[in-house]
Design an enzyme around this catalytic site. Structure first.
Site, short mmCIF file in Angstrom:
data_model
loop_
_atom_site.label_atom_id
_atom_site.label_comp_id
_atom_site.label_asym_id
_atom_site.label_seq_id
_atom_site.Cartn_x
_atom_site.Cartn_y
_atom_site.Cartn_z
N GLU A 79 0.84 -1.20 0.00
CA GLU A 79 0.00 0.00 0.00
C GLU A 79 0.88 1.25 0.00
O GLU A 79 1.71 1.43 0.86
CB GLU A 79 -0.93 0.00 1.22
CG GLU A 79 -1.92 -1.16 1.26
CD GLU A 79 -2.96 -1.11 0.14
OE1 GLU A 79 -3.04 -0.10 -0.60
OE2 GLU A 79 -3.70 -2.11 -0.01
N ARG A 89 -17.82 -0.13 6.57
CA ARG A 89 -18.95 -0.84 5.94
C ARG A 89 -19.60 -1.71 7.00
O ARG A 89 -20.80 -1.90 7.06
CB ARG A 89 -18.40 -1.69 4.79
CG ARG A 89 -19.35 -2.01 3.68
CD ARG A 89 -18.64 -2.75 2.54
NE ARG A 89 -17.39 -3.41 2.88
CZ ARG A 89 -17.27 -4.64 3.40
NH1 ARG A 89 -18.34 -5.36 3.63
NH2 ARG A 89 -16.08 -5.14 3.66
N CYS A 141 -7.48 -0.65 8.34
CA CYS A 141 -6.14 -0.77 7.76
C CYS A 141 -5.64 0.57 7.25
O CYS A 141 -4.50 0.96 7.50
CB CYS A 141 -6.13 -1.80 6.63
SG CYS A 141 -6.39 -3.47 7.24
N HIS A 162 -1.19 -5.26 2.49
CA HIS A 162 -2.40 -6.09 2.54
C HIS A 162 -2.05 -7.47 2.00
O HIS A 162 -1.42 -7.58 0.94
CB HIS A 162 -3.51 -5.50 1.66
CG HIS A 162 -4.53 -4.72 2.44
ND1 HIS A 162 -4.90 -3.44 2.10
CD2 HIS A 162 -5.27 -5.06 3.53
CE1 HIS A 162 -5.83 -3.02 2.97
NE2 HIS A 162 -6.07 -3.97 3.83
N1 PCA Z 1 -8.23 -5.89 7.30
C1 PCA Z 1 -9.12 -4.75 7.48
C2 PCA Z 1 -8.96 -4.37 8.92
C3 PCA Z 1 -8.26 -5.49 9.58
C4 PCA Z 1 -7.77 -6.34 8.49
O1 PCA Z 1 -7.04 -7.33 8.62
C5 PCA Z 1 -8.90 -3.64 6.48
O2 PCA Z 1 -8.49 -3.93 5.33
O3 PCA Z 1 -9.16 -2.48 6.78
#
Ligand code: PCA
Length: 195
Positions: A79, A89, A141, A162
């Site tokens: 990211e 959401r 996140c 991610h």
């Molecule tokens: N994914 C979520 C929050 C915690 C996680 O593991 C996100 O993409 O925001």
């Protein structure tokens, strides 16, 4: 010292691959003689950032790599950009469901301080599916990415990765990718200190 964080499960799931791959990456680094610490982070808008900032200070982290799952993706996403907006959401694990508020007073976007271009090439070279992403969503996140870049010292490479579900990329491969990101960031710190 490298800090790698993963999230607890959320949204009715019983596991979160991010905490498995983050923990495994830390174990692998320690086995290789590299100082690294793991933190499990709550999926809570108000608490995720402060938990990581506190831990980074207490272990004196030179590098901070935060990890979360993006269940709809097929690749590891490095990211690059955080947006100063939080939106749920679904409620977070404390029941909060923000609807477009800002995260912190500050710019609309912030850019990762992890060496994502170099990491992209190195992870690809290791045969692991990976991309650079400019959209970490608006959930916890993205809030964590924004907060670590805003609040950790400027000389500390910090950012967010991610991971997909383990059925897309195995936990072992996810961990390998996280180790590559962390080691490239640590090299960057060492080069700056020496230079
Ligand atoms: N994914 C979520 C929050 C915690 C996680 O593991 C996100 O993409 O925001």
């Amino acid at each position: 010292m490298i800090l790698i964080t993963g999230f607890e499960p959320f949204g009715g799931e019983t596991e979160n691959p991010s905490r498995l791959s983050a923990r495994l990456a830390v174990e692998n680094l320690n086995r290789e003689g590299v100082s690294a610490a793991f933190l499990e982070v709550p999926v809570v808008f108000a608490r995720a950032g402060p938990a990581v900032i506190d831990k980074a200070a207490s272990v004196r982290a030179d590098v901070v790599v935060c990890v979360g799952v993006a269940g709809d993706r097929k690749l590891i996403s490095l990211e690059r950009t955080a947006y100063n907006v939080k939106r749920g959401r679904i409620p977070d694990n404390d029941g909060a469901k923000p609807d477009g508020e800002i995260i912190l007073p500050g710019p609309n976007t912030l850019t990762t301080r992890l060496p994502v271009s170099k990491a992209l090439d190195a992870i690809k070279a290791a045969g692991i599916p990976v991309e650079i992403s400019d959209d970490a969503g608006r959930y916890v996140c993205n809030t964590l990415l924004y907060t670590v870049v805003a609040q950790l010292p400027e000389e500390t490479p910090a950012g967010f990765v991610h991971v997909p579900q383990a059925s897309e990329v195995s936990i072992e491969k996810q961990a390998e990718a996280l180790q590559i990101v962390a080691m490239l960031a640590l090299e960057q710190v060492k080069a700056q200190t020496l230079g």
